[in-house]
Design a protein around this motif. Structure first.
Motif, PDB file in Angstrom:
ATOM      1  N   GLY A 272     -39.752  43.787 -13.985  1.00  0.00           N
ATOM      2  CA  GLY A 272     -39.850  44.947 -13.104  1.00  0.00           C
ATOM      3  C   GLY A 272     -38.694  45.888 -13.368  1.00  0.00           C
ATOM      4  N   ASP A 273     -37.942  46.177 -12.306  1.00  0.00           N
ATOM      5  CA  ASP A 273     -36.807  47.102 -12.447  1.00  0.00           C
ATOM      6  C   ASP A 273     -35.475  46.377 -12.620  1.00  0.00           C
ATOM      7  OD1 ASP A 273     -36.573  46.134  -9.894  1.00  0.00           O
ATOM      8  OD2 ASP A 273     -36.228  48.068  -8.942  1.00  0.00           O
ATOM      9  N   GLN A 274     -35.516  45.075 -12.925  1.00  0.00           N
ATOM     10  CA  GLN A 274     -34.285  44.318 -13.138  1.00  0.00           C
ATOM     11  C   GLN A 274     -34.165  43.876 -14.583  1.00  0.00           C
ATOM     12  OE1 GLN A 274     -34.103  41.045 -10.350  1.00  0.00           O
ATOM     13  NE2 GLN A 274     -32.916  42.302  -8.946  1.00  0.00           N
ATOM     14  N   ILE A 275     -32.939  43.937 -15.075  1.00  0.00           N
ATOM     15  CA  ILE A 275     -32.623  43.512 -16.439  1.00  0.00           C
ATOM     16  C   ILE A 275     -31.549  42.442 -16.354  1.00  0.00           C
ATOM     17  CG2 ILE A 275     -31.692  44.252 -18.657  1.00  0.00           C
ATOM     18  CD1 ILE A 275     -32.572  47.108 -17.878  1.00  0.00           C
ATOM     19  N   LYS A 276     -31.724  41.343 -17.066  1.00  0.00           N
ATOM     20  CA  LYS A 276     -30.675  40.326 -17.153  1.00  0.00           C
ATOM     21  C   LYS A 276     -29.955  40.517 -18.475  1.00  0.00           C
ATOM     22  CE  LYS A 276     -32.528  36.758 -14.213  1.00  0.00           C
ATOM     23  NZ  LYS A 276     -32.959  35.360 -14.093  1.00  0.00           N
ATOM     24  N   LEU A 277     -28.630  40.630 -18.376  1.00  0.00           N
ATOM     25  CA  LEU A 277     -27.787  40.812 -19.552  1.00  0.00           C
ATOM     26  C   LEU A 277     -26.908  39.590 -19.742  1.00  0.00           C
ATOM     27  CD1 LEU A 277     -26.537  44.455 -18.859  1.00  0.00           C
ATOM     28  CD2 LEU A 277     -28.399  43.759 -20.370  1.00  0.00           C
ATOM     29  N   GLY A 278     -26.698  39.212 -20.985  1.00  0.00           N
ATOM     30  CA  GLY A 278     -25.726  38.182 -21.327  1.00  0.00           C
ATOM     31  C   GLY A 278     -24.555  38.866 -22.010  1.00  0.00           C
ATOM     32  N   ILE A 279     -23.351  38.497 -21.630  1.00  0.00           N
ATOM     33  CA  ILE A 279     -22.162  39.143 -22.182  1.00  0.00           C
ATOM     34  C   ILE A 279     -21.270  38.079 -22.812  1.00  0.00           C
ATOM     35  CG2 ILE A 279     -20.134  40.558 -21.678  1.00  0.00           C
ATOM     36  CD1 ILE A 279     -21.710  41.582 -19.192  1.00  0.00           C
ATOM     37  N   ASN A 280     -21.020  38.215 -24.091  1.00  0.00           N
ATOM     38  CA  ASN A 280     -20.060  37.364 -24.794  1.00  0.00           C
ATOM     39  C   ASN A 280     -18.793  38.181 -25.000  1.00  0.00           C
ATOM     40  OD1 ASN A 280     -21.524  34.959 -25.177  1.00  0.00           O
ATOM     41  ND2 ASN A 280     -22.640  35.869 -26.883  1.00  0.00           N
ATOM     42  N   ALA A 281     -17.701  37.704 -24.406  1.00  0.00           N
ATOM     43  CA  ALA A 281     -16.419  38.402 -24.512  1.00  0.00           C
ATOM     44  C   ALA A 281     -15.308  37.366 -24.413  1.00  0.00           C
ATOM     45  CB  ALA A 281     -16.283  39.431 -23.395  1.00  0.00           C
ATOM     46  N   PRO A 282     -14.132  37.698 -24.927  1.00  0.00           N
ATOM     47  CA  PRO A 282     -12.996  36.778 -24.801  1.00  0.00           C
ATOM     48  C   PRO A 282     -12.674  36.528 -23.323  1.00  0.00           C
ATOM     49  CG  PRO A 282     -12.481  38.569 -26.321  1.00  0.00           C
ATOM     50  CD  PRO A 282     -13.774  38.911 -25.671  1.00  0.00           C
ATOM     51  N   LYS A 283     -12.104  35.375 -23.047  1.00  0.00           N
ATOM     52  CA  LYS A 283     -11.777  35.009 -21.653  1.00  0.00           C
ATOM     53  C   LYS A 283     -10.758  35.952 -21.024  1.00  0.00           C
ATOM     54  CE  LYS A 283     -12.951  30.180 -22.104  1.00  0.00           C
ATOM     55  NZ  LYS A 283     -13.651  29.588 -21.015  1.00  0.00           N
ATOM     56  N   ASN A 284      -9.970  36.639 -21.843  1.00  0.00           N
ATOM     57  CA  ASN A 284      -8.957  37.537 -21.273  1.00  0.00           C
ATOM     58  C   ASN A 284      -9.552  38.896 -20.871  1.00  0.00           C
ATOM     59  OD1 ASN A 284      -9.331  38.296 -23.995  1.00  0.00           O
ATOM     60  ND2 ASN A 284      -7.334  39.269 -24.061  1.00  0.00           N
ATOM     61  N   VAL A 285     -10.839  39.115 -21.094  1.00  0.00           N
ATOM     62  CA  VAL A 285     -11.495  40.365 -20.704  1.00  0.00           C
ATOM     63  C   VAL A 285     -12.168  40.150 -19.351  1.00  0.00           C
ATOM     64  CG1 VAL A 285     -13.319  42.015 -21.286  1.00  0.00           C
ATOM     65  CG2 VAL A 285     -11.890  41.056 -23.096  1.00  0.00           C
ATOM     66  N   ASP A 286     -11.747  40.922 -18.348  1.00  0.00           N
ATOM     67  CA  ASP A 286     -12.362  40.837 -17.024  1.00  0.00           C
ATOM     68  C   ASP A 286     -13.706  41.549 -17.044  1.00  0.00           C
ATOM     69  OD1 ASP A 286     -10.176  39.494 -15.964  1.00  0.00           O
ATOM     70  OD2 ASP A 286      -9.189  41.348 -15.316  1.00  0.00           O
ATOM     71  N   ILE A 287     -14.734  40.886 -16.493  1.00  0.00           N
ATOM     72  CA  ILE A 287     -16.067  41.477 -16.408  1.00  0.00           C
ATOM     73  C   ILE A 287     -16.514  41.381 -14.955  1.00  0.00           C
ATOM     74  CG2 ILE A 287     -18.464  41.328 -17.185  1.00  0.00           C
ATOM     75  CD1 ILE A 287     -17.367  39.913 -19.713  1.00  0.00           C
ATOM     76  N   HIS A 288     -16.812  42.531 -14.362  1.00  0.00           N
ATOM     77  CA  HIS A 288     -17.254  42.595 -12.972  1.00  0.00           C
ATOM     78  C   HIS A 288     -18.413  43.565 -12.857  1.00  0.00           C
ATOM     79  CE1 HIS A 288     -13.548  40.618 -11.665  1.00  0.00           C
ATOM     80  NE2 HIS A 288     -12.867  41.475 -12.398  1.00  0.00           N
ATOM     81  N   ARG A 289     -19.257  43.364 -11.835  1.00  0.00           N
ATOM     82  CA  ARG A 289     -20.216  44.405 -11.476  1.00  0.00           C
ATOM     83  C   ARG A 289     -19.396  45.600 -11.009  1.00  0.00           C
ATOM     84  NH1 ARG A 289     -22.372  40.411  -7.819  1.00  0.00           N
ATOM     85  NH2 ARG A 289     -21.977  41.975  -6.223  1.00  0.00           N
ATOM     86  N   LYS A 290     -19.902  46.800 -11.212  1.00  0.00           N
ATOM     87  CA  LYS A 290     -19.112  47.999 -10.920  1.00  0.00           C
ATOM     88  C   LYS A 290     -18.672  48.058  -9.462  1.00  0.00           C
ATOM     89  CE  LYS A 290     -18.262  52.684 -11.767  1.00  0.00           C
ATOM     90  NZ  LYS A 290     -18.566  53.819 -12.577  1.00  0.00           N
ATOM     91  N   GLU A 291     -19.561  47.712  -8.518  1.00  0.00           N
ATOM     92  CA  GLU A 291     -19.176  47.788  -7.106  1.00  0.00           C
ATOM     93  C   GLU A 291     -18.049  46.816  -6.779  1.00  0.00           C
ATOM     94  OE1 GLU A 291     -22.893  45.117  -7.241  1.00  0.00           O
ATOM     95  OE2 GLU A 291     -22.207  46.938  -8.249  1.00  0.00           O
ATOM     96  N   ILE A 292     -18.017  45.676  -7.442  1.00  0.00           N
ATOM     97  CA  ILE A 292     -16.926  44.715  -7.238  1.00  0.00           C
ATOM     98  C   ILE A 292     -15.642  45.265  -7.855  1.00  0.00           C
ATOM     99  CG2 ILE A 292     -16.106  42.390  -7.763  1.00  0.00           C
ATOM    100  CD1 ILE A 292     -18.402  42.495  -5.715  1.00  0.00           C
ATOM    101  N   TYR A 293     -15.738  45.827  -9.055  1.00  0.00           N
ATOM    102  CA  TYR A 293     -14.581  46.423  -9.718  1.00  0.00           C
ATOM    103  C   TYR A 293     -13.955  47.508  -8.846  1.00  0.00           C
ATOM    104  CZ  TYR A 293     -11.895  49.335 -12.908  1.00  0.00           C
ATOM    105  OH  TYR A 293     -10.899  50.085 -13.465  1.00  0.00           O
ATOM    106  N   LEU A 294     -14.784  48.387  -8.276  1.00  0.00           N
ATOM    107  CA  LEU A 294     -14.262  49.468  -7.427  1.00  0.00           C
ATOM    108  C   LEU A 294     -13.606  48.914  -6.167  1.00  0.00           C
ATOM    109  CD1 LEU A 294     -17.117  52.106  -7.804  1.00  0.00           C
ATOM    110  CD2 LEU A 294     -14.851  52.119  -8.895  1.00  0.00           C
TER     111      LEU A 294
END
Length: 70
Positions: free
Chosen positions: A27-49
């Motif tokens: 539908g209108d949802q997409i699941k993304l997988g992110i491979n990044a080094p452990k020292n890179v912070d990854i947050h949903r934008k609303e959490i980051y803000l």
């Protein structure tokens, strides 16, 4: 803003260390997988803000408190 079209299973590479893969679309949802080094912070934008706002509040201070220390 760069706009890319990707299908399920396809990826986007950011620099040498970050890969974003489209895992599924429902539908209108997409699941993304992110491979990044452990020292890179990854947050949903609303959490980051929210984190950024909390940090700004914690870093601010009332200057009148300094006057009381004299």
């Amino acid at each position: 803003m760069l706009v890319l079209t990707r299908k399920v299973g396809e990826s986007v590479q950011i620099g040498e260390e970050i890969e974003i893969t489209v895992l599924s679309v429902q539908g209108d949802q997409i699941k993304l997988g992110i491979n990044a080094p452990k020292n890179v912070d990854i947050h949903r934008k609303e959490i980051y803000l929210s984190i950024k706002e909390s940090n700004n509040e914690a870093a601010s201070f009332d200057e009148s408190l300094l006057k009381g220390l004299k």
